[in-house]
Design a protein around this motif. Structure first.
Motif, PDB file in Angstrom:
ATOM      1  N   ILE B  29      30.648  55.456  42.695  1.00  0.00           N
ATOM      2  CA  ILE B  29      29.591  54.244  42.340  1.00  0.00           C
ATOM      3  C   ILE B  29      30.852  53.420  41.475  1.00  0.00           C
ATOM      4  O   ILE B  29      30.884  52.880  41.222  1.00  0.00           O
ATOM      5  CB  ILE B  29      28.764  55.101  41.585  1.00  0.00           C
ATOM      6  CG1 ILE B  29      27.291  55.277  42.680  1.00  0.00           C
ATOM      7  CG2 ILE B  29      27.984  53.370  41.168  1.00  0.00           C
ATOM      8  CD1 ILE B  29      26.276  55.996  41.461  1.00  0.00           C
ATOM      9  N   ILE B  31      33.665  53.797  41.009  1.00  0.00           N
ATOM     10  CA  ILE B  31      34.943  52.984  41.289  1.00  0.00           C
ATOM     11  C   ILE B  31      34.685  52.285  42.497  1.00  0.00           C
ATOM     12  O   ILE B  31      35.866  50.854  41.555  1.00  0.00           O
ATOM     13  CB  ILE B  31      36.112  54.512  42.838  1.00  0.00           C
ATOM     14  CG1 ILE B  31      36.835  55.526  41.810  1.00  0.00           C
ATOM     15  CG2 ILE B  31      36.452  53.435  43.806  1.00  0.00           C
ATOM     16  CD1 ILE B  31      36.261  56.654  43.168  1.00  0.00           C
ATOM     17  N   ALA B  32      33.740  51.662  42.909  1.00  0.00           N
ATOM     18  CA  ALA B  32      33.506  50.136  43.581  1.00  0.00           C
ATOM     19  C   ALA B  32      33.223  50.030  42.144  1.00  0.00           C
ATOM     20  O   ALA B  32      33.683  48.515  42.545  1.00  0.00           O
ATOM     21  CB  ALA B  32      31.674  50.919  44.158  1.00  0.00           C
ATOM     22  N   LEU B  33      31.742  49.787  41.582  1.00  0.00           N
ATOM     23  CA  LEU B  33      32.473  48.540  40.494  1.00  0.00           C
ATOM     24  C   LEU B  33      33.889  48.276  39.411  1.00  0.00           C
ATOM     25  O   LEU B  33      33.527  47.153  39.049  1.00  0.00           O
ATOM     26  CB  LEU B  33      31.429  49.489  39.097  1.00  0.00           C
ATOM     27  CG  LEU B  33      29.895  49.546  39.577  1.00  0.00           C
ATOM     28  CD1 LEU B  33      28.743  50.584  38.285  1.00  0.00           C
ATOM     29  CD2 LEU B  33      29.448  48.049  39.835  1.00  0.00           C
ATOM     30  N   THR B  36      35.760  46.144  41.331  1.00  0.00           N
ATOM     31  CA  THR B  36      34.714  44.677  41.848  1.00  0.00           C
ATOM     32  C   THR B  36      35.253  43.844  40.242  1.00  0.00           C
ATOM     33  O   THR B  36      35.767  43.152  40.512  1.00  0.00           O
ATOM     34  CB  THR B  36      33.187  44.680  41.519  1.00  0.00           C
ATOM     35  OG1 THR B  36      33.056  45.961  42.910  1.00  0.00           O
ATOM     36  CG2 THR B  36      32.678  43.719  42.278  1.00  0.00           C
ATOM     37  N   LEU B  39      38.675  42.226  41.537  1.00  0.00           N
ATOM     38  CA  LEU B  39      38.227  41.760  42.706  1.00  0.00           C
ATOM     39  C   LEU B  39      37.980  40.263  42.426  1.00  0.00           C
ATOM     40  O   LEU B  39      38.350  39.449  41.985  1.00  0.00           O
ATOM     41  CB  LEU B  39      37.387  41.892  43.446  1.00  0.00           C
ATOM     42  CG  LEU B  39      37.539  43.107  44.592  1.00  0.00           C
ATOM     43  CD1 LEU B  39      37.083  43.692  45.656  1.00  0.00           C
ATOM     44  CD2 LEU B  39      39.216  42.312  45.497  1.00  0.00           C
ATOM     45  N   MET B  40      36.647  40.510  40.905  1.00  0.00           N
ATOM     46  CA  MET B  40      35.852  39.211  40.266  1.00  0.00           C
ATOM     47  C   MET B  40      36.658  38.657  39.329  1.00  0.00           C
ATOM     48  O   MET B  40      36.594  36.826  39.057  1.00  0.00           O
ATOM     49  CB  MET B  40      34.469  39.163  40.297  1.00  0.00           C
ATOM     50  CG  MET B  40      33.988  40.401  41.001  1.00  0.00           C
ATOM     51  SD  MET B  40      31.898  40.037  40.601  1.00  0.00           S
ATOM     52  CE  MET B  40      31.107  38.658  40.300  1.00  0.00           C
ATOM     53  N   GLN B  41      37.982  39.235  38.401  1.00  0.00           N
ATOM     54  CA  GLN B  41      38.110  38.886  37.480  1.00  0.00           C
ATOM     55  C   GLN B  41      39.407  38.787  36.707  1.00  0.00           C
ATOM     56  O   GLN B  41      39.444  38.258  36.111  1.00  0.00           O
ATOM     57  CB  GLN B  41      36.652  39.221  36.257  1.00  0.00           C
ATOM     58  CG  GLN B  41      35.597  38.517  35.835  1.00  0.00           C
ATOM     59  CD  GLN B  41      35.440  37.297  35.602  1.00  0.00           C
ATOM     60  OE1 GLN B  41      35.434  36.622  34.332  1.00  0.00           O
ATOM     61  NE2 GLN B  41      34.379  36.718  36.713  1.00  0.00           N
ATOM     62  N   GLY B 118      31.295  35.584  34.891  1.00  0.00           N
ATOM     63  CA  GLY B 118      31.190  36.191  35.626  1.00  0.00           C
ATOM     64  C   GLY B 118      31.472  38.348  34.636  1.00  0.00           C
ATOM     65  O   GLY B 118      31.325  39.120  35.187  1.00  0.00           O
ATOM     66  N   THR B 121      28.318  40.117  33.898  1.00  0.00           N
ATOM     67  CA  THR B 121      28.008  40.655  34.722  1.00  0.00           C
ATOM     68  C   THR B 121      29.141  42.100  34.819  1.00  0.00           C
ATOM     69  O   THR B 121      27.799  42.864  35.392  1.00  0.00           O
ATOM     70  CB  THR B 121      28.187  39.634  35.842  1.00  0.00           C
ATOM     71  OG1 THR B 121      28.055  38.878  36.553  1.00  0.00           O
ATOM     72  CG2 THR B 121      27.947  40.932  37.639  1.00  0.00           C
ATOM     73  N   LEU B 122      30.023  41.886  35.038  1.00  0.00           N
ATOM     74  CA  LEU B 122      30.719  43.205  35.285  1.00  0.00           C
ATOM     75  C   LEU B 122      30.791  44.091  34.472  1.00  0.00           C
ATOM     76  O   LEU B 122      30.658  45.335  34.050  1.00  0.00           O
ATOM     77  CB  LEU B 122      32.046  42.888  35.423  1.00  0.00           C
ATOM     78  CG  LEU B 122      32.288  41.874  36.623  1.00  0.00           C
ATOM     79  CD1 LEU B 122      34.218  42.130  37.224  1.00  0.00           C
ATOM     80  CD2 LEU B 122      32.166  43.332  38.039  1.00  0.00           C
ATOM     81  N   ALA B 125      26.964  45.377  34.153  1.00  0.00           N
ATOM     82  CA  ALA B 125      26.593  46.715  35.386  1.00  0.00           C
ATOM     83  C   ALA B 125      27.594  47.571  35.073  1.00  0.00           C
ATOM     84  O   ALA B 125      26.325  48.474  35.060  1.00  0.00           O
ATOM     85  CB  ALA B 125      27.049  46.011  36.257  1.00  0.00           C
TER      86      ALA B 125
END
Lengths: 607, 187
Positions: B29, B31-33, B36, B39-41, B118, B121-122, B125
């Protein structure tokens, strides 16, 4: 009854969670109170079903209840919380058989709509919801049915264990699945703007972030299913690693056990990715985050990547146990050793190792850089090498064998036939040039039904017929079994073979309408679909009738060598009178002097 | 029927292995976050982040992992008082971490990085998912504390306490990745 108490506690939990979130200042009328309410529903459901009894009672220093047994509760124990791996296996099998028929009924509904071009009886949103419901319920069946039913019932006996390593976590992973169905059906019952979910089983944003309670229900259901899958996988891995009987070395492990074992690696590791992806969508919906807002750096591609990192390995979670059942059954009915046993295991591991390197082949049309397409195409085509080895093992076993064409064997042979078509048509999807044309058409629908239904679901039925005498202690009607096989097999070909042609001619999937030129073929497909659906009535009649009043089954009706066939049918509690000692290979059919396992003489040990 | 599977030493290893596999799965979980986040920022990081607070809570959580380890060692040596004392310190430090994140760090971050952006969010989360794990870890430790008070756990059999402590270390290790990726990376 665990079900009634579970629902009762669940509803109370839901109301408590809803009230709590409102009183903590969450805005009424948004989706947040529902999401928080569901978390409490879920906890309440598990509490009512009895999952927490053992742990929670020990926290508060209370006595524990005695578990229901065959002697104390008879058939009623299947409806109760039980930690017996055989009871849980049957619970899984029956629950997912019901989900399978339910999802099939949804397919009938939208095939009726597709019988003629234009609109018949479903609005576009209803069509998409019905189609998506069929999709997600069938995904649930494909991911959980074989592993849940036979991974639980058969696998521990095959390795000579008394139960799973963590019986209570095993029960937890079963009791986690009913809320999935409640939510999916609930989403279908909602009215107005809240009704349904119209994004297939993939839930791509931005469509999945659009308002509508039904969509939230879907997301929560999928996350719950993931939880069940992870816990089940963990249990299987530990059971196989730790609870093998003396002498059951890795080189003597039955191939079905190898199948669920290797599959469990995939479930354990990759399910968390889809969980995270869906969780991000839920956050975007209820907490106002911006994961999928393109101007904030995220966007739909982010979701697609996370989603397919799980969902491509997930197709191997579906098919590897199917292959494993096929390889388990073929030697028994060909009376030959399993050809290339170690190579087949290598094939399983090869698929597991490569499964996470191919996900972006689902995204060739989503807008990825050109330089990325070819590596993913190549990786996808390389994965047919381990798959081909498994095929070679199947064909080598059949080759020059003296085949006994009993019902389970017919289904196992059908797996070989169907998956060949599914595999060959997959090459066109893996190939970038052809996929750009075929993406999101009925070609793809035909392809994945040939692999998953033709491969896994046929294997599931092979397994049901194969282990039916062991599970129930009774024999099914062989004639009806064969009738079901031919009816289902021919019906299946009639439905899905024309779909390649439909897709090639440009019929889009997930759309309620199509060009009028395809009307004739669609009429044929729909009529065949109803025929295919009717074949399961034979199955239901045969299974129910045989379970209630079928003739007593012998302990080993197929003359198989693996451990589950060396004990009583149905097995006693804890399976063995004495833990067996394994001395040889499980598939040495016709090999002089080879003994798979030594069991204590049944009558003597019973004294 | 007595078999190897019922042998308590053998069972202990089985349970340990189960916990480690659970932790392996749970790490996915994060690792995915954390992927991300890049990837996003990329490595973007707002200037307004409260670095003192970040370093402070990191220190608190690291110390709590140390006391958790002490608690486990004490019960393995049969020192119940030391076990309970160290466990209590761990729980208090964990509570301080959780309260500071939720009641101080989050309201501050709402101003310069609301969830609709962005980075916000990260930030919310990832720290939220971690805070959830802290919360579950705390609940487990509190249950262990009261069970220990009732006289449960012995040098020979303290799997319950051990599992809670291992889970607490996991929560801590996750933060060791979360902290630099959210607070320190970037120009």
């Amino acid at each position: 009854m665990s079900w009634i108490k579970g629902i009762l506690f669940g509803v109370v939990g839901y109301l408590a969670g809803y009230w709590l979130s409102i009183s903590l200042g969450v805005e009424r009328g948004t989706e947040a109170p529902f999401a928080i309410g569901y978390v409490f529903f879920f906890a309440g459901w598990l509490l009512g079903a009895g999952v927490w009894d053992h742990w929670a009672r020990s926290w508060f220093g209370l006595e524990n209840k005695t578990p229901p047994t065959k002697e104390s509760h008879g058939w009623k124990r299947y409806f109760m919380f039980s930690t017996d791996h055989k009871v849980i296996g049957v619970q899984y099998l029956v629950t997912f058989a019901l989900i399978f028929f339910l999802a099939g009924a949804f397919a009938m509904a939208f095939r009726y709509e597709l019988m003629r071009p234009g609109r018949d009886w479903l609005s576009p949103k209803e069509f998409n919801t019905v189609m998506s419901t069929h999709g997600i319920l069938m995904i649930a069946v494909a991911v959980s049915a074989i592993i849940g039913a036979f991974g639980n019932f058969v696998m521990p006996i095959q390795i000579g264990a008394e139960d799973m390593a963590f019986p209570r976590i095993n029960a937890l992973s079963y009791w986690t699945t009913p809320p999935v169905v409640f939510l999916i059906l609930g989403a279908n019952l909602l009215q107005g703007a809240d009704y349904g979910f119209d994004f297939g089983w993939t839930a791509y944003p931005p469509l999945s972030t659009v308002a509508g309670l039904g969509k939230l229900f879907f997301l929560l259901a999928f996350m719950t299913l993931g939880l069940s899958s992870i816990l089940g996988a963990l249990n299987i891995l530990i059971t196989v690693i730790r609870l093998r009987a003396p002498g059951m070395t890795w080189g003597r492990l039955p191939i079905f056990t190898w199948g669920v074992f290797t599959t469990s690696f995939l479930s354990l590791i990759f399910t968390q990715f889809v969980f995270t992806g869906l969780f991000m969508v839920v956050l975007d919906r209820v907490a106002g985050t911006a994961f999928f807002a393109p101007d904030q750096g995220g966007g739909a591609l982010l979701y697609e990547n996370i989603f397919w990192i799980y969902s491509h390995p997930a197709v191997y979670v579906m098919i590897i146990p199917g292959f494993a059942i096929m390889l388990e059954i073929l030697p028994t009915f060909a009376r030959k050793p399993l050809y290339g046993y170690k190579w087949a295991i290598g094939g399983f591991f090869g698929i597991v190792a490569m499964s996470a390197t191919v996900w972006a082949h689902h995204m060739f049309t989503s807008g990825m850089p050109d330089w990325m397409t070819v590596p993913f195409m190549a990786a996808t085509e390389f994965i047919s090498i381990p798959t081909g080895i498994i095929f070679l093992s199947a064909l080598g076993t059949i080759w020059m064998g003296k085949l006994r064409l009993k019902t389970p064997m017919l289904f196992a042979l059908a797996v070989v036939f169907n998956f060949l078509i599914g595999g060959l048509t997959g090459i066109f999807n893996a190939d970038v040039a052809t996929d750009l044309q075929l993406h999101d058409t009925y070609w793809v629908v035909g392809h994945f039904h040939y692999t998953i239904v033709g491969g896994e679901i046929f294997a599931l039925f092979a397994g049901i017929y194969y282990w039916f005498p062991k599970i129930t202690g009774r024999m099914f009607n062989e004639k009806l079994g064969k009738l079901h096989f031919w009816w289902m097999f021919l019906g299946f070909q009639a439905v899905f073979l024309p779909m390649f042609w439909l897709g090639y001619n440009g019929m889009n999937r997930r759309i309620a309408d199509y060009i009028p030129e395809l009307a004739g073929t669609n009429m044929w497909v729909s009529a065949s679909a109803f025929l295919l659906g009717a074949s399961f009535l034979v199955f239901i009649y045969n299974v129910v009738n045989s379970w209630v009043r079928g003739p007593q089954a012998a302990n080993n009706p197929w003359g198989a060598r693996t451990l589950e066939w060396q004990i009583e049918s149905p097995p006693i509690e804890h399976n063995f009178h004495q833990i067996p000692t394994v001395t040889g290979h499980p598939y040495d059919y016709g090999v002089e002097g080879s003994v798979h396992a030594v069991l204590a003489p049944q009558a003597e040990a019973a004294d | 029927m007595s078999t190897l599977a019922h042998d308590s030493k053998y069972q202990l290893v089985t349970r340990r292995l189960g916990l480690w596999l659970f932790i392996l799965s749970e790490s996915m979980i994060f690792i995915a976050l954390l992927f991300t986040r890049f990837l996003m920022q990329g490595v973007y990081r707002p200037e307004e982040l409260n670095q003192t607070l970040g370093l402070g809570i990191t220190t608190i959580l690291l110390i709590s992992s140390f006391t958790a380890n002490r608690a486990e060692v004490r019960i393995a040596q049969g020192d119940r008082t030391g076990f309970l004392r160290n466990l209590a310190i761990t729980i208090i430090l964990g509570l301080v971490f959780l309260v500071v994140v939720v009641a101080v760090e989050w309201p501050e971050a709402l101003h310069f990085a609301p969830p609709s952006t962005g980075y916000g969010t990260l930030f919310f989360a990832i720290t939220g998912m971690h805070a959830f794990h802290v919360l579950t870890g705390l609940i487990i430790l509190i249950i262990i504390f009261f069970q220990g008070k009732r006289g449960q756990y012995s040098p020979e059999d303290h799997w319950g306490a051990e599992s809670g402590v291992v889970y607490w270390h996991f929560v801590d290790v996750v933060w060791i990745f979360v902290y630099p990726i959210l607070y320190l990376f970037g120009p």
